[in-house]
Design an enzyme around this catalytic site. Structure first.
Site, short mmCIF file in Angstrom:
data_model
loop_
_atom_site.label_atom_id
_atom_site.label_comp_id
_atom_site.label_asym_id
_atom_site.label_seq_id
_atom_site.Cartn_x
_atom_site.Cartn_y
_atom_site.Cartn_z
N ASP A 188 6.27 1.75 3.14
CA ASP A 188 6.69 1.37 1.79
C ASP A 188 6.03 2.24 0.73
O ASP A 188 5.02 2.89 0.97
CB ASP A 188 6.37 -0.10 1.52
CG ASP A 188 4.87 -0.41 1.61
OD1 ASP A 188 4.23 0.07 2.57
OD2 ASP A 188 4.36 -1.10 0.72
N GLU A 238 2.43 -2.31 2.77
CA GLU A 238 1.00 -2.08 2.50
C GLU A 238 0.68 -2.31 1.04
O GLU A 238 -0.38 -2.84 0.70
CB GLU A 238 0.63 -0.65 2.91
CG GLU A 238 -0.86 -0.35 2.88
CD GLU A 238 -1.34 0.23 1.56
OE1 GLU A 238 -2.56 0.43 1.43
OE2 GLU A 238 -0.51 0.48 0.66
#
Length: 486
Positions: free
Chosen positions: A79, A146
């Site tokens: 991400d 994350e």
């Protein structure tokens, strides 16, 4: 534009980064990039799996002659932080990042670049695809989410990985070898307030704070950069102390892990005090700009007259809000007494939203010491509860304790000095890396973190150094050649 990126050296790294950046991958919305990486592994006919939370794991056997080396886990997160300038039209859910080259830097047009942690992902992809790079047995771990909760690392189960060494490719200075990081906790204050009809004889104004640098709320917090939410609150607090000012809306900041760059407020002022209001804001703006002249040269504070709204906050709620935000700690709370120059504990007042009778204030508290993290979080909770808000502490994740006796640290330390003629900076960082969480699931892992130089992460000023990427890539290849034997 991507053709310009694809011509950069090392081509295999930059081509994979260009491929990846065509796939939308904002945090919490990684479905497309999970499928992209899954297909990538399957197309290479490598063992590929997706676990129950969405992490992708791809395994590749050692190259000839490297079978007796320790197995290595290469780890990066899929991400990216989705931030853009207010004047940039961009749909992170459906568009690929628009990149360009500016001197030694790769940048994006008005958005975050995704080099955090896209260059790490691209590195792993290039290694998996290559048939000429020497390496031990590899396990590629691509985690999700994350940036907004580390739910991928938290959801990782024991038993999926067999590697003994983990190389986390999520550090943002190419001369740094990371051996520890901070943990964090989300602090969210929520409240409600009664609205009142706008009094007669008023004018409405929009107050705007923008032009701030923003940046990573962990790595950049030590710089003392301006926080748009705190600066806006300072302006409104001072004006409301001296004038009949009433607040209708506040909209400031965005993601918890980004230092707020912009804030807007809608207020009304008595007709007879308009001149005094303008003077008050101008004087305060001049003082703030003088304070931040060196750090925030583009800081902009403006007021413009606008349409009169129907409702405003009741005065008691307004006073409680402004005082709570003033008292809420922002920035460095404590420096590490053990590691020179390391922030131990900090808080980022990341998001302030006041609208339609609802208040929400979002913070991210970080620390490498659990007790200090709890101390600051409790301080924030106390401030907001005294203002009558409900406070939730969520998303707690641990730090990563340094191990200066790490075997893989010795390998990287010696290699870096040999390749560059100087010692690397061996340090813990104030960012939240996934190593601490992964280490809870796999406690015997020998872990290290490193990466290419990236500036302005978590902001539209994010940029990646081209020369540093070359240096970093060569370092990666040498590390893989020098993994110790079993």
């Amino acid at each position: 534009m991507n053709e310009e990126i694809r011509s950069l050296e090392p081509k295999n790294l930059w081509n994979k980064f260009a491929d990846l950046n065509q796939v939308p991958r904002p945090s919490k919305k990684e479905e497309q990039v999970i499928e992209f990486i899954k297909k990538f592994g399957n197309d290479l006919q490598l063992e590929t799996m997706v676990d129950e939370v969405g992490n992708v794991i791809i395994k590749k056997p050692a190259t000839s002659g490297m079978e007796n080396r320790k197995a290595v886990i290469l780890q990066s997160h899929l991400d990216m932080v989705h931030q853009k300038n207010n004047n940039t039209q961009f749909d992170f859910d459906n568009q690929g990042i628009e990149m360009f080259v500016d001197g030694d830097w790769v940048k994006a047009k008005g958005t975050t670049l995704g080099a955090d942690n896209g260059l790490g992902v691209a590195t792993i992809m290039a290694i998996l695809e290559s048939d000429s790079i020497a390496h031990p047995p590899l396990e590629a771990l691509f985690t999700i989410d994350e940036e907004t909760g580390m739910t991928g690392a938290k959801g990782l189960k024991p038993g999926f990985l067999n590697g003994e060494i983990l190389l986390n490719l999520d550090t943002e200075e190419d001369d740094e070898i990371g051996i520890g990081c901070a943990g964090g906790v989300d602090v969210t204050a929520s409240g409600a307030y009664n609205q009142e009809e706008v009094p007669d004889g008023v004018k409405a104004f929009k107050v705007i704070v923008n032009g701030l640098q923003g940046g990573h709320s962990g790595m950049d917090i030590i710089k003392g950069l301006g926080n748009a939410n705190k600066l806006m609150n300072r302006l409104l607090f001072n004006a409301s102390e001296n004038l009949e000012l009433r607040i209708t809306e506040i909209n400031g900041g965005g993601l918890r892990n980004a230092i707020p760059r912009e804030s807007e407020a809608l207020v009304v002022v008595d007709d007879l005090q308009v001149q005094a209001f303008n003077a008050e804001i101008e004087d305060a703006a001049e003082a703030i700009k003088a304070e931040y002249a060196h750090l925030e040269p583009k800081l902009n504070i403006v007021i413009t007259e606008t349409e009169i709204p129907d409702l405003v906050m009741n005065m008691q709620a307004q006073e409680q809000l402004l005082k709570a935000l003033y008292a809420a700690h922002n920035g460095v709370y404590r420096m590490s007494p053990e590691i020179d120059g390391l922030v131990e504990t900090s808080n980022n007042v990341a998001r302030v939203e006041v609208k339609n009778g609802k208040i929400e204030i979002r913070c991210l508290t970080r620390s490498s010491v659990e007790s200090s993290k709890d101390d600051l979080a409790n301080g924030l909770r106390s401030v907001f509860e005294l203002a009558g808000y409900e406070v939730e502490l969520a998303g707690d994740y641990p730090g990563w304790a340094p191990d200066r006796n790490s075997d893989i640290l010795k390998v990287l330390d010696e290699l870096y000095q040999k390749m560059n003629g100087e010692k690397a900076n061996i340090a813990a960082c104030h960012a939240g890396l996934e190593c601490g969480i992964i280490g809870q699931h796999y406690p015997n892992l020998d872990m290290i973190s490193f990466g290419p130089t990236i500036r302005g992460a978590h902001s539209p000023d994010e940029r990646a150094s081209i020369s540093s990427a070359q240096k970093y890539w060569e370092f990666v290849l040498e590390i893989l050649k020098n993994i110790p034997e079993n």
